[in-house]
Enzyme design. Structure first.
Site, PDB file in Angstrom:
ATOM      1  N   GLU A 188      47.653  41.619  38.210  1.00 54.29           N
ATOM      2  CA  GLU A 188      47.877  40.395  37.436  1.00 54.29           C
ATOM      3  C   GLU A 188      48.342  40.572  35.989  1.00 54.29           C
ATOM      4  O   GLU A 188      47.622  40.217  35.054  1.00 54.29           O
ATOM      5  CB  GLU A 188      46.584  39.575  37.397  1.00 54.29           C
ATOM      6  CG  GLU A 188      46.026  39.205  38.737  1.00 54.29           C
ATOM      7  CD  GLU A 188      44.847  38.226  38.601  1.00 54.29           C
ATOM      8  OE1 GLU A 188      44.331  38.051  37.493  1.00 54.29           O
ATOM      9  OE2 GLU A 188      44.471  37.642  39.615  1.00 54.29           O
ATOM     10  N   GLU A 381      43.371  38.747  46.572  1.00 59.28           N
ATOM     11  CA  GLU A 381      42.267  37.926  46.058  1.00 59.28           C
ATOM     12  C   GLU A 381      42.483  36.478  46.465  1.00 59.28           C
ATOM     13  O   GLU A 381      43.615  35.982  46.429  1.00 59.28           O
ATOM     14  CB  GLU A 381      42.172  37.963  44.524  1.00 59.28           C
ATOM     15  CG  GLU A 381      41.598  39.232  43.964  1.00 59.28           C
ATOM     16  CD  GLU A 381      41.556  39.246  42.434  1.00 59.28           C
ATOM     17  OE1 GLU A 381      41.357  38.185  41.812  1.00 59.28           O
ATOM     18  OE2 GLU A 381      41.736  40.342  41.880  1.00 59.28           O
TER      19      GLU A 381
END
Ligand code: GCO
Length: 474
Positions: A188, A381
């Site tokens: 990320e 995720e």
């Protein structure tokens, strides 16, 4: 009623089925990250990391939760006695894989230079213990934390960071490359630079928000270059495994679909949040509108032809996707790059990470398939936390909303798979309640409840829901 729907969908799920290929079965796993779970602050010669510094010395949790909390103990998973019990819980859950990250400052405490054998040996043993339990390790090399010594040298603000990362990646890939099948270079970049570092203002910069935001994009560009360098190196090592990068991706929708300003802002946000990274990773290009806006505030952002060539020539073996929610974007002339979305949530019962929209996961997966040549994708995720759930009760902690969230997102993901998306795995965030960055221990995302005082674990309703899903699909 909800129960009936859940049961019906399980039957449906088993119908769809995910065929187990012997070589690389579909990965049903759970996810974590080093700083959020390990503890073991300074154990076995570990160096200080950025997050050790931020929590202990800056006290970053104070801003949002009014008290100082750290990951110094976290959920104690550096301790083998503890993590062996957690592996047992994973076995009972039925997962065949576990995504976790390595703490760079355990392996090379000063970021560059001497390698710490004890740190390397710790992860060696963890990998072996997982494999002995029939659980495939999915190893993230870098999940927000890196040695403080490198932060002091400017971190990603310094172009040398690409070489420092490459050097670290080489140590890791040489050591574990033969026994780990799945590596993830980074987690990320958008959240790291445009949300976390931006909100914290780690450099204590007095520059306007627009300039700081633009500098975040410059750092993300360097991370994409470091990613390409690590992937190239991995491929040259001729190992049997696969390597990818994890992005947080959120379909961007206008908060008010009748407001032209929101519509325009959501289109631009999509380029900042999604397209910049996906185009960079798969095409070696950046959306011109992003480049122009960034250069307006940071004229030094000048990706060179040779840099873009490196990006264009190096493709990940798979794309890791962290999906929580769509971004409901509203125009805001004061916000950097003129939009906001983090706090917009129109749901009555609000999840910590945004509005609950499983359909948007389906749209996201099919969009990537169509726009980027159908790459392999792994949902690295996906999860939620809701105020009022997760109250400590034995023998099962009740979290019906999370159980429902996981179930509906799995249905959406498997529907995309049936429709041709090359999906290779699914990892809910997270296995355990843990240290949620600037929110400390106040936000729970786990399938397993953790008493942060005693380290006791209690499976939640969502754990058993996920257990059923895995069973139905194996
Ligand atoms: C992130 C990380 C996770 C978070 C999770 C829940 O998105 O910031 O990858 O470390 O804990 O997303 O917010």
């Amino acid at each position: 009623m909800k129960k009936i729907i859940i049961n019906l969908s399980i039957i449906l799920l088993s119908g769809i089925g995910v065929k187990a290929q012997n070589k690389n079965p579909f990965l049903w796993g759970i996810a974590s990250a080093a700083y959020q779970v390990e503890g073991g602050y300074r154990a076995d010669g570990k160096g200080e990391s950025k997050w050790d510094f931020l929590t202990n010395k800056v006290g970053v949790t104070q801003f949002l939760i009014g008290q100082k909390q750290t990951g110094n103990v976290a959920i104690n998973m550096y301790d083998r006695t503890q993590y062996l019990k957690d592996i047992q819980l994973m076995k009972e859950l039925g997962v065949n894989s576990y995504r976790f990250s390595l703490d760079w400052s355990r392996i090379i405490p000063d970021g560059i230079g001497a390698v710490n054998e004890k740190g390397l040996a710790h992860y060696d043993l963890l990998i072996d213990d997982l494999k002995a339990a029939g659980i495939e390790p999915v190893v993230t090399l870098y999940h927000f934390d890196y040695p403080m010594a490198l932060v002091q040298k400017g971190g990603w603000g310094n172009p040398e960071m690409i070489n420092w990362y490459k050097n670290y990646a080489e140590v890791v890939l040489k050591r574990y490359g033969k026994k780990v099948k799945y590596f993830i270079t980074f987690n990320e970049p958008y959240i790291e630079f445009m949300v976390a570092e931006y909100l914290i203002n780690m450099e204590q910069s007095k520059e306007p928000n627009t300039v700081r935001f633009a500098k975040g994009i410059q750092k993300a560009h360097r991370q994409l270059l470091a990613n390409a360098a690590a992937i190239k190196m991995f491929h040259e090592m001729n190992l049997k495994g696969q390597i990818g990068m994890t992005l947080n991706l959120s379909p961007c929708l206008p908060l008010d679909s009748n407001n032209p300003k929101d519509i325009k802002a959501s289109e631009f946000e999509d380029k900042l949040l999604n397209k910049f990274f996906l185009d960079g990773l798969f095409k070696g290009t950046y959306p011109q509108q992003v480049v122009d806006s960034v250069q307006k505030y940071d004229p030094s952002f000048q990706p060179s032809g040779s840099e873009m060539k490196i990006l264009a020539e190096t493709k990940p073996d798979f794309l890791g996707i962290n999906y929580y929610a769509p971004a409901l974007v509203s125009y805001d002339e004061k916000a950097p790059f003129a939009s906001t979305w983090m706090d917009n949530n129109t749901d009555k019962v609000k999840s910590h990470n945004g509005p609950v929209r499983p359909d948007e996961l389906y749209h996201l997966l099919t969009r990537i398939k169509n726009d980027y040549g159908s790459p392999k994708m792994m949902i690295t995720e996906n999860g939620a936390g809701f105020e009022g759930e997760d109250i400590k009760v034995k023998p099962i902690v009740k979290d019906p909303l999370r159980a429902d969230f996981i179930q509906r997102h799995v249905v959406a993901a498997l529907k995309a798979k049936t429709d041709g998306v090359n999906l290779i795995g699914y990892f809910p965030w997270s296995g355990w309640d843990n240290f949620e960055w600037v929110f400390g221990y106040t936000k729970r995302f786990g399938l397993i409840y953790v008493d942060f005082e005693t380290q006791e674990r209690i499976p939640k309703q969502s754990y058993f829901e996920y257990q059923k899903i895995i069973k139905a699909n194996k």
